[in-house]
Design an enzyme around this catalytic site. Structure first.
Site, PDB file in Angstrom:
ATOM      1  CG  HIS A 134      -7.868  -2.579   8.557  1.00 31.68           C
ATOM      2  ND1 HIS A 134      -7.511  -2.226   9.826  1.00 31.68           N
ATOM      3  CD2 HIS A 134      -7.297  -1.677   7.734  1.00 31.68           C
ATOM      4  CE1 HIS A 134      -6.776  -1.128   9.757  1.00 31.68           C
ATOM      5  NE2 HIS A 134      -6.621  -0.775   8.512  1.00 31.68           N
ATOM      6  CG  HIS A 175      -1.933   1.030   1.307  1.00 30.47           C
ATOM      7  ND1 HIS A 175      -3.111   0.873   2.004  1.00 30.47           N
ATOM      8  CD2 HIS A 175      -1.991   2.266   0.762  1.00 30.47           C
ATOM      9  CE1 HIS A 175      -3.848   1.966   1.872  1.00 30.47           C
ATOM     10  NE2 HIS A 175      -3.183   2.827   1.136  1.00 30.47           N
ATOM     11  CD  GLU A 234      -4.194  -2.709   0.896  1.00 30.66           C
ATOM     12  OE1 GLU A 234      -4.525  -3.800   1.346  1.00 30.66           O
ATOM     13  OE2 GLU A 234      -3.808  -1.754   1.611  1.00 30.66           O
ATOM     14  CB  THR A 279      -3.928   2.220   9.095  1.00 38.17           C
ATOM     15  OG1 THR A 279      -4.252   1.018   8.403  1.00 38.17           O
ATOM     16  CG2 THR A 279      -4.843   2.369  10.299  1.00 38.17           C
TER      17      THR A 279
HETATM   18  N1  PXP Z   1      -6.781  -4.024   3.636  1.00 40.18           N
HETATM   19  C1  PXP Z   1      -6.613  -2.687   3.489  1.00 40.18           C
HETATM   20  C2  PXP Z   1      -7.445  -1.986   2.464  1.00 40.18           C
HETATM   21  C3  PXP Z   1      -5.677  -1.983   4.257  1.00 40.18           C
HETATM   22  O1  PXP Z   1      -5.521  -0.670   4.083  1.00 40.18           O
HETATM   23  C4  PXP Z   1      -4.894  -2.695   5.186  1.00 40.18           C
HETATM   24  C5  PXP Z   1      -3.859  -1.962   5.985  1.00 40.18           C
HETATM   25  O2  PXP Z   1      -2.894  -1.429   5.138  1.00 40.18           O
HETATM   26  C6  PXP Z   1      -5.098  -4.077   5.306  1.00 40.18           C
HETATM   27  C7  PXP Z   1      -6.050  -4.704   4.538  1.00 40.18           C
HETATM   28  C8  PXP Z   1      -4.305  -4.910   6.254  1.00 40.18           C
HETATM   29  O3  PXP Z   1      -4.605  -4.527   7.563  1.00 40.18           O
HETATM   30  P1  PXP Z   1      -3.679  -5.020   8.768  1.00 40.18           P
HETATM   31  O4  PXP Z   1      -2.351  -4.396   8.567  1.00 40.18           O
HETATM   32  O5  PXP Z   1      -4.408  -4.523   9.977  1.00 40.18           O
HETATM   33  O6  PXP Z   1      -3.635  -6.516   8.675  1.00 40.18           O
END
Ligand code: PXP
Length: 240
Positions: free
Chosen positions: A192, A45, A72, A102
């Protein structure tokens, strides 16, 4: 039913590397090792300030990985140009502003329908699978289908918080939304705050899950268990 794919988000590894200005840890090597240990895909990301994944990392991983790269980000013109150039397997659109710590919300696909329609077409024209980050609101999921996305990614923070508070039933809206999205012909991803405590329950209760994208907790777990054992544990959560 096909196996749920684990896409490992390596932003936190990039963050550690950037803190010293040299190439340690080597993101490309960590990504390749993660794949050797069982990761089905890698997620990055890149944010405009490049505080974790940098734009250059996207090019490097796209060329060195044999598995799917999921990129992302907020669909700025600069981001979209990068997607058109790199052509990762999947592009997940998030609505968060550049300075966000985030991702902290899913898209309101009703309000942003016309913006997203054009963007999704642009991504798909580049041969990239498109995914839109959403909450469990069924109207938003229906609008996502009208926009023409290939997949949605369910934003799981609320589930993770509730699960940690002793409320595993908080998975119910996700199960409903995933079934609804599947009926509409959409693929379903999720991510997430998923972790070793809450993932198995989520994977068991939510139908039609294609992929989970996990970063923060997985990298924290790797400090204790090592990357190989950690990835194997996450995969076990998805298999049961
Ligand atoms: N999905 C998206 C759209 C995110 O922005 C993130 C964090 O960058 C994640 C998944 C992954 O989240 P985590 O780091 O809490 O596992």
């Amino acid at each position: 039913m096909s196996e749920i794919q684990l896409s490992v988000n390596l932003n936190k590894v990039a963050l550690i590397r950037n803190s010293r200005g040299r190439n340690l840890p080597d993101l490309e090597k960590v990504a390749q090792d993660a794949v050797a240990f069982g990761a089905d895909g890698i997620t990055l990301h890149p944010r405009p300030d490049e505080r974790h994944a940098k734009k250059a990392d996207i090019y490097t991983l796209k060329h060195s990985l044999q598995v799917e790269l999921n990129v992302e980000g907020y669909p700025s013109e600069e981001f979209l140009r990068m997607i058109e150039k790199v052509k990762p397997a999947q592009c997940t659109l998030v609505p968060d502003p550049p300075e966000a710590l985030t991702s902290n919300a899913g898209w309101d696909t009703l309000k942003n329908k016309y913006l997203l329609l054009d963007i999704i077409q642009r991504i798909q024209s580049a041969g990239v699978r498109a995914s839109i980050f959403v909450e469990t609101n069924l109207d938003h999921i229906e609008a996502a289908r009208e926009i023409g996305t290939d997949r949605i990614e369910l934003y799981t923070e609320a589930y993770a918080t509730e699960y940690a508070n002793g409320n595993p039933d908080a998975v119910a809206p996700y199960a409903r939304s995933a079934a609804f999205a599947h009926e509409l012909g959409l693929g379903v991803n999720a991510g997430h705050d998923l972790n070793l405590d809450n993932l198995a329950h989520f994977a068991k209760e939510v139908p039609n899950l294609a992929e989970v994208s996990i970063g923060h907790a997985l990298v924290c777990d790797a400090l204790y268990y090592g990357l190989e054992t950690t990835i194997k544990r996450y995969k076990e959560c998805l298999a049961n």
